[in-house]
Design a protein around this motif. Structure first.
Motif, short mmCIF file in Angstrom:
data_model
loop_
_atom_site.label_atom_id
_atom_site.label_comp_id
_atom_site.label_asym_id
_atom_site.label_seq_id
_atom_site.Cartn_x
_atom_site.Cartn_y
_atom_site.Cartn_z
N ALA A 63 0.82 -1.21 0.00
CA ALA A 63 0.00 0.00 0.00
C ALA A 63 0.85 1.26 0.00
O ALA A 63 0.39 2.33 -0.36
CB ALA A 63 -0.93 0.00 1.20
N SER A 64 2.13 1.15 0.39
CA SER A 64 2.98 2.34 0.48
C SER A 64 3.87 2.54 -0.74
O SER A 64 4.79 3.35 -0.71
CB SER A 64 3.85 2.26 1.74
OG SER A 64 4.68 1.12 1.67
N ASN A 80 0.74 20.79 -3.68
CA ASN A 80 2.06 20.15 -3.66
C ASN A 80 2.01 18.63 -3.69
O ASN A 80 3.01 17.97 -3.41
CB ASN A 80 2.92 20.64 -2.49
CG ASN A 80 3.26 22.09 -2.63
OD1 ASN A 80 3.44 22.59 -3.74
ND2 ASN A 80 3.33 22.80 -1.52
N ASN A 81 0.86 18.04 -4.01
CA ASN A 81 0.80 16.59 -4.23
C ASN A 81 1.44 16.28 -5.57
O ASN A 81 1.35 17.07 -6.51
CB ASN A 81 -0.65 16.10 -4.23
CG ASN A 81 -1.32 16.31 -2.90
OD1 ASN A 81 -0.83 15.87 -1.88
ND2 ASN A 81 -2.45 17.00 -2.91
N ILE A 82 2.05 15.12 -5.67
CA ILE A 82 2.65 14.68 -6.93
C ILE A 82 1.74 13.61 -7.53
O ILE A 82 1.41 12.62 -6.88
CB ILE A 82 4.06 14.10 -6.70
CG1 ILE A 82 4.98 15.15 -6.05
CG2 ILE A 82 4.66 13.57 -8.00
CD1 ILE A 82 5.25 16.38 -6.90
N ASP A 88 1.13 0.96 -16.82
CA ASP A 88 0.85 -0.41 -16.43
C ASP A 88 0.04 -0.57 -15.15
O ASP A 88 -0.25 -1.69 -14.76
CB ASP A 88 2.15 -1.21 -16.33
CG ASP A 88 3.19 -0.58 -15.41
OD1 ASP A 88 3.09 0.62 -15.10
OD2 ASP A 88 4.13 -1.29 -15.02
N ALA A 89 -0.36 0.53 -14.48
CA ALA A 89 -1.15 0.36 -13.26
C ALA A 89 -1.93 1.60 -12.86
O ALA A 89 -2.18 1.83 -11.68
CB ALA A 89 -0.27 -0.10 -12.11
N GLY A 90 -2.33 2.42 -13.79
CA GLY A 90 -3.20 3.55 -13.47
C GLY A 90 -2.52 4.76 -12.86
O GLY A 90 -1.36 5.05 -13.12
N LEU A 91 -3.26 5.45 -12.01
CA LEU A 91 -2.88 6.75 -11.46
C LEU A 91 -2.53 6.65 -9.98
O LEU A 91 -3.17 5.92 -9.24
CB LEU A 91 -4.04 7.73 -11.66
CG LEU A 91 -3.85 9.17 -11.21
CD1 LEU A 91 -2.77 9.86 -12.04
CD2 LEU A 91 -5.18 9.92 -11.35
N ASN A 92 -1.51 7.40 -9.56
CA ASN A 92 -1.07 7.45 -8.17
C ASN A 92 -0.99 8.90 -7.71
O ASN A 92 -0.60 9.77 -8.49
CB ASN A 92 0.34 6.86 -8.03
CG ASN A 92 0.44 5.45 -8.52
OD1 ASN A 92 0.22 4.53 -7.77
ND2 ASN A 92 0.79 5.28 -9.78
N LYS A 93 -1.33 9.13 -6.45
CA LYS A 93 -1.16 10.46 -5.86
C LYS A 93 -0.22 10.31 -4.67
O LYS A 93 -0.48 9.54 -3.75
CB LYS A 93 -2.48 11.04 -5.39
CG LYS A 93 -2.34 12.42 -4.74
CD LYS A 93 -3.68 12.95 -4.28
CE LYS A 93 -3.71 12.94 -2.78
NZ LYS A 93 -4.94 13.54 -2.24
N LEU A 94 0.89 11.05 -4.68
CA LEU A 94 1.84 11.06 -3.58
C LEU A 94 1.59 12.32 -2.77
O LEU A 94 1.75 13.43 -3.28
CB LEU A 94 3.27 11.03 -4.10
CG LEU A 94 4.39 11.24 -3.09
CD1 LEU A 94 4.42 10.10 -2.07
CD2 LEU A 94 5.73 11.32 -3.80
N ASP A 95 1.16 12.15 -1.52
CA ASP A 95 0.91 13.28 -0.63
C ASP A 95 2.26 13.78 -0.13
O ASP A 95 2.96 13.07 0.61
CB ASP A 95 0.03 12.85 0.54
CG ASP A 95 -0.38 13.99 1.44
OD1 ASP A 95 0.47 14.84 1.79
OD2 ASP A 95 -1.56 14.03 1.82
N GLY A 99 3.74 11.61 2.72
CA GLY A 99 4.42 10.54 1.98
C GLY A 99 3.49 9.41 1.59
O GLY A 99 3.91 8.45 0.96
N ALA A 100 2.20 9.52 1.95
CA ALA A 100 1.23 8.47 1.62
C ALA A 100 0.96 8.45 0.12
O ALA A 100 0.89 9.50 -0.52
CB ALA A 100 -0.07 8.70 2.38
#
Length: 141
Positions: A63-64, A80-82, A88-95, A99-100
């Motif tokens: 999950a991390s 400031n989220n990235i 190959d696996a969709g979309l990610n949001k890095l807080d 760091g979540a």
């Protein structure tokens, strides 16, 4: 970078301080002057202004971690989220504060279960930019 010099950074086998892959798909300079590099199969590499090494984000089915290793797009939103769009696996949001990492499906919702080991059927997410209310504009293929 204010000096006008160019530095050619390359992957060095078994060197944890080098770039994870020489095939860089996308670059994003963040509000702190760091550079995010999305690679073809090396995940995300972050080169901060303060350090001389890369912080790496790989998919490891936890999950991390980010979902996907083939990173097509990276952008920073006004909070400031990235946002990391992968092939190959969709979309990610890095807080950036915690760091979540949150994974998103084409429905816009996070997956209910952990990321599957096989992501062959996941869509490609392309991040075009970010909008008001912490939204990201994406295209799924």
């Amino acid at each position: 970078m204010a000096t006008g010099r160019t530095i050619n950074l390359k992957k060095k086998f078994l060197d944890p301080y080098s770039l994870s892959d020489n095939a860089v798909y996308s670059l994003c300079k963040d509000s702190e002057g760091g550079v995010w590099a999305g690679t073809f199969f090396g995940g995300v590499n972050y080169y901060s202004k303060q350090h001389a090494f890369f912080e790496k984000y790989y998919p490891d089915n936890s999950a991390s971690s980010i979902g996907g290793s083939s990173v097509r797009e990276i952008c920073q939103d006004p909070f400031n989220n990235i946002w990391i769009g992968t092939e190959d696996a969709g979309l990610n949001k890095l807080d950036s504060r915690t760091g979540a990492i949150t994974h998103f499906m084409p429905s816009g919702l996070p997956p209910i279960s952990p990321i599957p080991i096989s992501t062959d059927s996941w869509p490609t997410a392309t991040v075009f930019g970010s909008g008001p209310s912490n939204t990201a504009w994406t295209s799924w293929t």
